[in-house]
Write a protein that holds these residues in place. Structure first.
Motif, PDB file in Angstrom:
ATOM      1  N   ASN A  22       0.855  -1.186   0.000  1.00  0.00           N
ATOM      2  CA  ASN A  22       0.000   0.000   0.000  1.00  0.00           C
ATOM      3  C   ASN A  22       0.895   1.242   0.000  1.00  0.00           C
ATOM      4  OD1 ASN A  22      -1.846   2.044   0.381  1.00  0.00           O
ATOM      5  ND2 ASN A  22      -2.894   1.065   2.087  1.00  0.00           N
ATOM      6  N   ARG A  23       0.863   2.002  -1.065  1.00  0.00           N
ATOM      7  CA  ARG A  23       1.735   3.172  -1.183  1.00  0.00           C
ATOM      8  C   ARG A  23       1.373   4.273  -0.190  1.00  0.00           C
ATOM      9  NH1 ARG A  23       2.660   4.101  -7.710  1.00  0.00           N
ATOM     10  NH2 ARG A  23       3.720   2.094  -8.112  1.00  0.00           N
ATOM     11  N   LYS A  24       0.204   4.202   0.394  1.00  0.00           N
ATOM     12  CA  LYS A  24      -0.207   5.231   1.355  1.00  0.00           C
ATOM     13  C   LYS A  24       0.616   5.173   2.641  1.00  0.00           C
ATOM     14  CE  LYS A  24      -5.009   5.743  -0.162  1.00  0.00           C
ATOM     15  NZ  LYS A  24      -6.433   5.652   0.250  1.00  0.00           N
ATOM     16  N   VAL A  25       1.327   4.060   2.858  1.00  0.00           N
ATOM     17  CA  VAL A  25       2.135   3.966   4.080  1.00  0.00           C
ATOM     18  C   VAL A  25       3.417   4.806   3.969  1.00  0.00           C
ATOM     19  CG1 VAL A  25       1.275   1.635   4.517  1.00  0.00           C
ATOM     20  CG2 VAL A  25       3.490   1.927   3.399  1.00  0.00           C
ATOM     21  N   TYR A  26       3.848   5.108   2.746  1.00  0.00           N
ATOM     22  CA  TYR A  26       5.120   5.820   2.579  1.00  0.00           C
ATOM     23  C   TYR A  26       5.101   7.230   3.179  1.00  0.00           C
ATOM     24  CZ  TYR A  26       6.071   1.968  -0.633  1.00  0.00           C
ATOM     25  OH  TYR A  26       6.250   0.723  -1.183  1.00  0.00           O
ATOM     26  N   PRO A  27       4.050   8.030   2.959  1.00  0.00           N
ATOM     27  CA  PRO A  27       4.019   9.344   3.626  1.00  0.00           C
ATOM     28  C   PRO A  27       4.014   9.230   5.148  1.00  0.00           C
ATOM     29  CG  PRO A  27       2.432   9.276   1.831  1.00  0.00           C
ATOM     30  CD  PRO A  27       2.925   7.884   2.016  1.00  0.00           C
ATOM     31  N   VAL A  28       3.340   8.208   5.656  1.00  0.00           N
ATOM     32  CA  VAL A  28       3.292   7.991   7.106  1.00  0.00           C
ATOM     33  C   VAL A  28       4.684   7.659   7.636  1.00  0.00           C
ATOM     34  CG1 VAL A  28       2.302   6.596   8.958  1.00  0.00           C
ATOM     35  CG2 VAL A  28       0.891   7.226   6.992  1.00  0.00           C
ATOM     36  N   MET A  29       5.404   6.814   6.914  1.00  0.00           N
ATOM     37  CA  MET A  29       6.763   6.458   7.315  1.00  0.00           C
ATOM     38  C   MET A  29       7.686   7.672   7.238  1.00  0.00           C
ATOM     39  SD  MET A  29       7.009   2.725   5.433  1.00  0.00           S
ATOM     40  CE  MET A  29       8.616   2.290   6.095  1.00  0.00           C
ATOM     41  N   PHE A  30       7.465   8.521   6.254  1.00  0.00           N
ATOM     42  CA  PHE A  30       8.268   9.740   6.135  1.00  0.00           C
ATOM     43  C   PHE A  30       8.048  10.649   7.343  1.00  0.00           C
ATOM     44  CE2 PHE A  30       8.784  14.157   4.648  1.00  0.00           C
ATOM     45  CZ  PHE A  30      10.113  14.112   4.272  1.00  0.00           C
ATOM     46  N   ILE A  31       6.804  10.732   7.805  1.00  0.00           N
ATOM     47  CA  ILE A  31       6.498  11.522   9.003  1.00  0.00           C
ATOM     48  C   ILE A  31       7.254  10.964  10.205  1.00  0.00           C
ATOM     49  CG2 ILE A  31       4.675  12.143  10.640  1.00  0.00           C
ATOM     50  CD1 ILE A  31       2.723  12.141   8.264  1.00  0.00           C
ATOM     51  N   GLY A  32       7.264   9.633  10.337  1.00  0.00           N
ATOM     52  CA  GLY A  32       7.990   8.995  11.438  1.00  0.00           C
ATOM     53  C   GLY A  32       9.481   9.283  11.382  1.00  0.00           C
ATOM     54  N   ILE A  33      10.048   9.230  10.179  1.00  0.00           N
ATOM     55  CA  ILE A  33      11.479   9.503  10.008  1.00  0.00           C
ATOM     56  C   ILE A  33      11.801  10.946  10.372  1.00  0.00           C
ATOM     57  CG2 ILE A  33      13.311   9.741   8.281  1.00  0.00           C
ATOM     58  CD1 ILE A  33      12.020   7.360   6.792  1.00  0.00           C
ATOM     59  N   MET A  34      11.021  11.889   9.859  1.00  0.00           N
ATOM     60  CA  MET A  34      11.279  13.305  10.122  1.00  0.00           C
ATOM     61  C   MET A  34      11.106  13.646  11.598  1.00  0.00           C
ATOM     62  SD  MET A  34      12.389  14.440   7.372  1.00  0.00           S
ATOM     63  CE  MET A  34      12.577  16.108   8.008  1.00  0.00           C
ATOM     64  N   THR A  35      10.117  13.027  12.228  1.00  0.00           N
ATOM     65  CA  THR A  35       9.908  13.259  13.659  1.00  0.00           C
ATOM     66  C   THR A  35      11.121  12.788  14.455  1.00  0.00           C
ATOM     67  OG1 THR A  35       7.527  12.909  13.353  1.00  0.00           O
ATOM     68  CG2 THR A  35       8.361  12.838  15.602  1.00  0.00           C
ATOM     69  N   ALA A  36      11.650  11.623  14.094  1.00  0.00           N
ATOM     70  CA  ALA A  36      12.826  11.087  14.788  1.00  0.00           C
ATOM     71  C   ALA A  36      14.047  11.973  14.566  1.00  0.00           C
ATOM     72  CB  ALA A  36      13.110   9.670  14.304  1.00  0.00           C
ATOM     73  N   VAL A  37      14.228  12.426  13.337  1.00  0.00           N
ATOM     74  CA  VAL A  37      15.374  13.285  13.022  1.00  0.00           C
ATOM     75  C   VAL A  37      15.308  14.583  13.823  1.00  0.00           C
ATOM     76  CG1 VAL A  37      16.459  14.666  11.206  1.00  0.00           C
ATOM     77  CG2 VAL A  37      15.751  12.317  10.728  1.00  0.00           C
ATOM     78  N   ILE A  38      14.134  15.202  13.853  1.00  0.00           N
ATOM     79  CA  ILE A  38      13.969  16.456  14.604  1.00  0.00           C
ATOM     80  C   ILE A  38      14.208  16.226  16.091  1.00  0.00           C
ATOM     81  CG2 ILE A  38      12.303  18.225  15.299  1.00  0.00           C
ATOM     82  CD1 ILE A  38      11.022  17.853  12.493  1.00  0.00           C
ATOM     83  N   TYR A  39      13.644  15.148  16.620  1.00  0.00           N
ATOM     84  CA  TYR A  39      13.785  14.833  18.038  1.00  0.00           C
ATOM     85  C   TYR A  39      15.257  14.639  18.405  1.00  0.00           C
ATOM     86  CZ  TYR A  39      13.000  12.498  22.518  1.00  0.00           C
ATOM     87  OH  TYR A  39      13.022  12.153  23.858  1.00  0.00           O
ATOM     88  N   CYS A  40      15.969  13.888  17.573  1.00  0.00           N
ATOM     89  CA  CYS A  40      17.389  13.627  17.843  1.00  0.00           C
ATOM     90  C   CYS A  40      18.233  14.892  17.687  1.00  0.00           C
ATOM     91  CB  CYS A  40      17.908  12.529  16.910  1.00  0.00           C
ATOM     92  SG  CYS A  40      17.157  10.906  17.191  1.00  0.00           S
ATOM     93  N   LEU A  41      17.899  15.720  16.704  1.00  0.00           N
ATOM     94  CA  LEU A  41      18.643  16.964  16.505  1.00  0.00           C
ATOM     95  C   LEU A  41      18.480  17.905  17.690  1.00  0.00           C
ATOM     96  CD1 LEU A  41      18.061  17.797  12.718  1.00  0.00           C
ATOM     97  CD2 LEU A  41      20.226  17.218  13.830  1.00  0.00           C
ATOM     98  N   VAL A  42      17.278  17.958  18.231  1.00  0.00           N
ATOM     99  CA  VAL A  42      17.033  18.809  19.401  1.00  0.00           C
ATOM    100  C   VAL A  42      17.929  18.383  20.555  1.00  0.00           C
ATOM    101  CG1 VAL A  42      15.330  19.398  21.173  1.00  0.00           C
ATOM    102  CG2 VAL A  42      14.683  19.454  18.770  1.00  0.00           C
ATOM    103  N   ARG A  43      18.075  17.079  20.736  1.00  0.00           N
ATOM    104  CA  ARG A  43      18.916  16.580  21.822  1.00  0.00           C
ATOM    105  C   ARG A  43      20.395  16.830  21.533  1.00  0.00           C
ATOM    106  NH1 ARG A  43      16.644  11.139  24.492  1.00  0.00           N
ATOM    107  NH2 ARG A  43      17.794  12.110  26.194  1.00  0.00           N
ATOM    108  N   VAL A  44      20.788  16.714  20.272  1.00  0.00           N
ATOM    109  CA  VAL A  44      22.188  16.937  19.909  1.00  0.00           C
ATOM    110  C   VAL A  44      22.577  18.402  20.103  1.00  0.00           C
ATOM    111  CG1 VAL A  44      23.793  17.017  17.955  1.00  0.00           C
ATOM    112  CG2 VAL A  44      22.357  15.010  18.305  1.00  0.00           C
ATOM    113  N   MET A  45      21.645  19.308  19.871  1.00  0.00           N
ATOM    114  CA  MET A  45      21.935  20.740  19.894  1.00  0.00           C
ATOM    115  C   MET A  45      21.993  21.336  21.304  1.00  0.00           C
ATOM    116  SD  MET A  45      19.593  21.858  16.612  1.00  0.00           S
ATOM    117  CE  MET A  45      19.712  23.604  16.949  1.00  0.00           C
ATOM    118  N   GLY A  46      22.053  20.493  22.294  1.00  0.00           N
ATOM    119  CA  GLY A  46      22.318  21.006  23.625  1.00  0.00           C
ATOM    120  C   GLY A  46      21.190  20.956  24.613  1.00  0.00           C
TER     121      GLY A  46
END
Length: 213
Positions: A22-46
Motif C-alpha cells: 500500500n503506497r499510502k504507508v510511505y508518507p506515514v513512514m516519512f512523518i515517522g522519520i522526520m519526527t525522529a530526526v527532529i527529536y534527535c537533533l534537538v537533543r544533539v543541539m544542547g
C-alpha cells in the motif's frame, strides 16, 4: 557489532511494506522519520544533559517509561490521528509504520550517542527487539481493537487494551533493570518471550489473512 542495531527495524519495515503493498504507508513512514530526526537533533543541539543513573529501580523505570515510551508513542501517534483525515481503520493500521520508523532512528541514536565506553549486548541486540516487539504488538492490538469495536465484542476490546498496556510497560522495566546491573538472565528471558509472543501473533494474523483471501 552495530549491524543488527542499525538494520533490524529497517528490515522489518521493508518486509512490512512488501506485505501490505500500500503506497499510502510511505508518507506515514516519512512523518515517522522526520519526527525522529527532529527529536534527535534537538537533543544533539544542547537540550540534553548527561543523566546520572539513580540507584532506584522505580526512578529509572519511570524515567524510561516516560521518556522512551509514553512521550514518543502518545505524542507522535495522537498528533498523527488529530492532524490527518484518513479513516479510523487506516489510522489504527498506521501505528507500526509511523512508530517503527521513529524508533528505527531513535534507538540507534540513543545507543550510539550515549554509550561512553563499550557497546553492550543489551543495547545492540535486546533493546531493538524489545521496542520493535512493543510497537508490533500494539499495532496488532489496535487492528484487532477496531474490528472488536465494529463487531461490539466487549471481551476482545478489554483483552486487546490490557495486552497493549502490558506491552507498553515492559521495555522500560528491562531498561531500568539493565541500568542497575540486575540479573541478566531475567532480562534475556523476558525479552525473548516478549519478542516471540509478538512474532507468533503476527505470523498467525498474516496466515489467517491469507486463508481468508
Amino acid at each position: 557489532m552495530l549491524l543488527f542495531l542499525l538494520c533490524f527495524m529497517p528490515c522489518l519495515l521493508i518486509f512490512y511494506c512488501c506485505a501490505v503493498k500500500n503506497r499510502k504507508v510511505y508518507p506515514v513512514m516519512f512523518i515517522g522519520i522526520m519526527t525522529a530526526v527532529i527529536y534527535c537533533l534537538v537533543r544533539v543541539m544542547g537540550f540534553y544533559s548527561h543523566r546520572l543513573i539513580p540507584d532506584s529501580l522505580s526512578s529509572n523505570y519511570i524515567y524510561y517509561l516516560i521518556r522512551y515510551t509514553l512521550i514518543p508513542v502518545i505524542s507522535i501517534y495522537v498528533l498523527y490521528i488529530l492532524l490527518t483525515r484518513d479513516s479510523w481503520e487506516f489510522k489504527l493500521n498506521m501505528f507500526f509504520p509511523l512508530l517503527g520508523t521513529f524508533y528505527a532512528i531513535f534507538i540507534p541514536y540513543k545507543v550510539i550517542a550515549f554509550t561512553q565506553s563499550i557497546y553492550s549486548g543489551y543495547d545492540i541486540f535486546l533493546r531493538p527487539v524489545l521496542y520493535t516487539a512493543m510497537i508490533g504488538q500494539c499495532a496488532i492490538c489496535l487492528s484487532n481493537l477496531y474490528k472488536s469495536i465494529t463487531n461490539k465484542k466487549i471481551i476482545n476490546i478489554i483483552l486487546n487494551i490490557l495486552v497493549m498496556i502490558v506491552y507498553l510497560l515492559i521495555p522500560a522495566m528491562m531498561d531500568a533493570m539493565f541500568d542497575l546491573n540486575m540479573e541478566l538472565w531475567i532480562i534475556v528471558t523476558v525479552t525473548v518471550l516478549y519478542g516471540l509472543i509478538t512474532l507468533t501473533w503476527a505470523v498467525l494474523k498474516l496466515v489467517l489473512a491469507k486463508i481468508k483471501k
